[in-house]
Enzyme design. Structure first.
Site, PDB file in Angstrom:
ATOM      1  N   ALA A 182      -5.916  -5.418   2.331  1.00  0.00           N
ATOM      2  CA  ALA A 182      -5.427  -4.045   2.270  1.00  0.00           C
ATOM      3  C   ALA A 182      -6.279  -3.155   3.173  1.00  0.00           C
ATOM      4  O   ALA A 182      -5.891  -2.843   4.295  1.00  0.00           O
ATOM      5  CB  ALA A 182      -5.441  -3.538   0.825  1.00  0.00           C
ATOM      6  N   MET A 215       0.853  -1.194   0.000  1.00  0.00           N
ATOM      7  CA  MET A 215       0.000   0.000   0.000  1.00  0.00           C
ATOM      8  C   MET A 215       0.883   1.236   0.000  1.00  0.00           C
ATOM      9  O   MET A 215       1.723   1.407   0.885  1.00  0.00           O
ATOM     10  CB  MET A 215      -0.918  -0.005   1.227  1.00  0.00           C
ATOM     11  CG  MET A 215      -1.901  -1.168   1.249  1.00  0.00           C
ATOM     12  SD  MET A 215      -2.827  -1.294   2.796  1.00  0.00           S
ATOM     13  CE  MET A 215      -1.597  -2.005   3.900  1.00  0.00           C
ATOM     14  N   VAL A 216       0.710   2.087  -0.998  1.00  0.00           N
ATOM     15  CA  VAL A 216       1.542   3.271  -1.141  1.00  0.00           C
ATOM     16  C   VAL A 216       1.413   4.152   0.103  1.00  0.00           C
ATOM     17  O   VAL A 216       0.297   4.506   0.518  1.00  0.00           O
ATOM     18  CB  VAL A 216       1.146   4.064  -2.404  1.00  0.00           C
ATOM     19  CG1 VAL A 216       1.916   5.377  -2.477  1.00  0.00           C
ATOM     20  CG2 VAL A 216       1.390   3.228  -3.649  1.00  0.00           C
ATOM     21  N   CYS A 246      -2.342  -1.721 -10.102  1.00  0.00           N
ATOM     22  CA  CYS A 246      -2.739  -0.374  -9.678  1.00  0.00           C
ATOM     23  C   CYS A 246      -3.638   0.264 -10.737  1.00  0.00           C
ATOM     24  O   CYS A 246      -3.225   0.422 -11.888  1.00  0.00           O
ATOM     25  CB  CYS A 246      -1.514   0.504  -9.450  1.00  0.00           C
ATOM     26  SG  CYS A 246      -1.930   2.173  -8.906  1.00  0.00           S
TER      27      CYS A 246
END
Length: 519
Positions: A232, A24-25, A108
């Site tokens: 996530a 996860m960015v 993404c």
């Protein structure tokens, strides 16, 4: 040791991991990974790194991966986004000693991925993906894995997965949504697609999507046959998801802040984002602290806001007010860790009136020139609340000249009329200085030359002071005080020469040593 592949890699290196924290960015940083591992996570991914930036920027590598090395944080998979085989492999080679595998992000769906031409927007370029995976499989000492999204057609999704497996992918994570399922249109992930992929390939498969509780994890494994399940958003709202617990939010928030302090540095923006996720349902009620959490600028201040939220929630719990204050759709009191369910998108208008359609299609009006009206965007309204004197007038916005090479804003006082990146390359190549950008290549080079020259002069002086006098001459000290020296000689069999050494006998005067050569 030979590189493990497929199921051997999953069983041995990844220790048969079933509970996985997703990449996860700006969210799956070291502190969050360690917190998740404490509460049941068996495998974690790093945030997605941009391969090209990772290759060219040593600071980016140090801040995002090299500084986060921790023995507790294994097994670990590093994820990259890339669209060039050579760049992907270069980045992976720089990272392979700090992780157990390298993952290629093919899932993404965000607009930045579309502009950068990576993520799910590569899923139609099978030749490129095959070259990238094959080259990485050949060059790396660790396995290469992939995270993908599905096509609407199950058969095409299966062929896609088989192509990646044939190219050298050793583990596949399948997110059961298409590239258009995002934001308000996220919808439900298709476990049927994941099940079809699992049956068609001979490598481990992780499932991603629809995971909100531990019961969802077990049900997904049973229905799809996958080796593991990745979470996530569920993990962000409840780090104890894999333990099957729903603890009070303050328990997770306090523990996370403790981990952050034990493993610095951690970006303040990461910490703030995690607290917003954990306290999401509570902040819908305590709006004043929501604003405070957004404004504070230190880690201690963030911890103080979290403590205030904890006190308020504990008071509400003591008074039995949780049920009334909680949002009507929540199954648990708002201070309990629980998943966030996105609201369904609003249905399209069915009224045929042209006025209604025009109102629905009309864009938000532009801000007033002086920025004083109520037409400011929410983001700008927040900025104004923090800085009331800020002016959003486009006419007063500074105009920046463009760099002659790349088009980015140039430095106002740059000697080359370039942006900092281009200036740094040019100054390095020409060994020049640019005071505006703080570049001192010429100054440093001159300083090094001066230091080397000084060292050389010192060495030559030392050699001259220690060198022997000429053959025909003796030192003044020896001439004045001949009785204080002993003559030691060694002669070889040849009558042509003899080596004589004069040695101080220890009396007053400096030591003198020379060699005489006679013919």
């Amino acid at each position: 040791m030979a590189k493990l592949q497929g199921f051997d890699f999953w069983r041995t290196t990844l220790k048969g991991a079933r509970f996985v924290v997703a990449p996860m960015v700006d969210q799956s940083e070291l502190a969050w990974r360690l917190l998740s591992r404490r509460h049941g996570a068996q495998l974690c991914y790093t945030p997605m790194f941009h391969a090209q930036v990772f290759v060219r920027d040593a600071n980016y590598r140090r801040e995002n991966l090299y500084s986060e090395v921790c023995e507790e944080d294994r097994p670990l998979i590093t994820q990259f986004c890339a669209n060039d085989p050579e760049v992907f492999v270069q980045a992976a080679l720089l990272a392979q000693d700090y992780c157990d595998a390298v993952d290629l992000n093919l899932g993404c769906p965000q607009m930045i991925a579309k502009r950068g031409h990576y993520g799910v927007f590569l899923q139609d370029e099978w030749d490129l993906l095959e070259r990238m995976i094959r080259l990485a499989h050949e060059k790396l000492s660790v396995p290469v894995t992939c995270k993908i999204r599905v096509f609407e057609d199950v058969e095409r999704t299966v062929r896609y997965a088989q192509m990646l497996e044939k190219a050298g992918c050793q583990l596949l994570t399948v997110h059961g949504r298409t590239k258009d399922q995002k934001g308000p249109m996220t919808g439900i992930a298709s476990w049927e697609h994941i099940k079809a992929v699992r049956k068609a390939v001979n490598i481990p498969v992780f499932a991603n999507g629809n995971i909100q509780h531990l019961g969802d994890v077990e049900r997904c494994i049973q229905e799809t046959g996958v080796q593991g399940v990745m979470s996530a958003e569920g993990n962000l709202h409840n780090p104890a998801l894999f333990e099957g617990r729903s603890p009070p939010v303050w328990e997770m928030a306090d523990e996370y802040l403790e981990v952050v302090q034990r493993h610095p540095p951690c970006s303040l923006s990461y910490v703030r984002a995690h607290l917003f996720k954990l306290w999401h349902h509570t902040l819908q009620i305590h709006q004043d602290l929501r604003e405070e959490l957004a404004k504070v600028k230190t880690l201690q201040a963030l911890a103080d806001v979290s403590s205030q939220l904890r006190r308020r929630c504990q008071e509400e719990r003591a008074k039995g007010k949780g049920a009334e204050l909680s949002e009507s759709t929540l199954p648990l009191p708002h201070w309990i860790c629980q998943p966030y369910v996105r609201p369904e998108p609003k249905p399209p208008l069915t009224n045929g009136s042209s006025e209604v359609k025009a109102a629905a299609c009309k864009k938000r009006t532009l801000e007033d020139l002086d920025g004083t009206g109520q037409t400011l965007s929410k983001n700008k309204q927040k900025k104004r609340s923090r800085n009331p004197k800020k002016n959003f007038s486009l006419d007063q916005k500074p105009k920046y000249l463009k760099c002659e090479q790349c088009g980015n804003p140039k430095g106002n006082k740059c000697v080359f009329n370039l942006c900092r990146g281009c200036c740094k390359k040019k100054a390095f190549k020409e060994v020049a200085d640019c005071p505006s950008h703080g570049l001192r290549f010429k100054t440093k080079a001159e300083k090094r030359r001066a230091e080397e020259s000084g060292r050389n002069d010192g060495e030559q002086t030392e050699k001259r002071s220690c060198s022997a006098p000429p053959d025909a001459e003796l030192s003044p000290t020896f001439q004045e005080q001949p009785e204080r020296h002993l003559l030691l000689g060694s002669f070889d069999a040849s009558p042509r020469h003899a080596d004589l050494t004069l040695v101080d006998d220890g009396s007053e005067g400096h030591r003198c040593q020379t060699s005489l050569r006679t013919i």
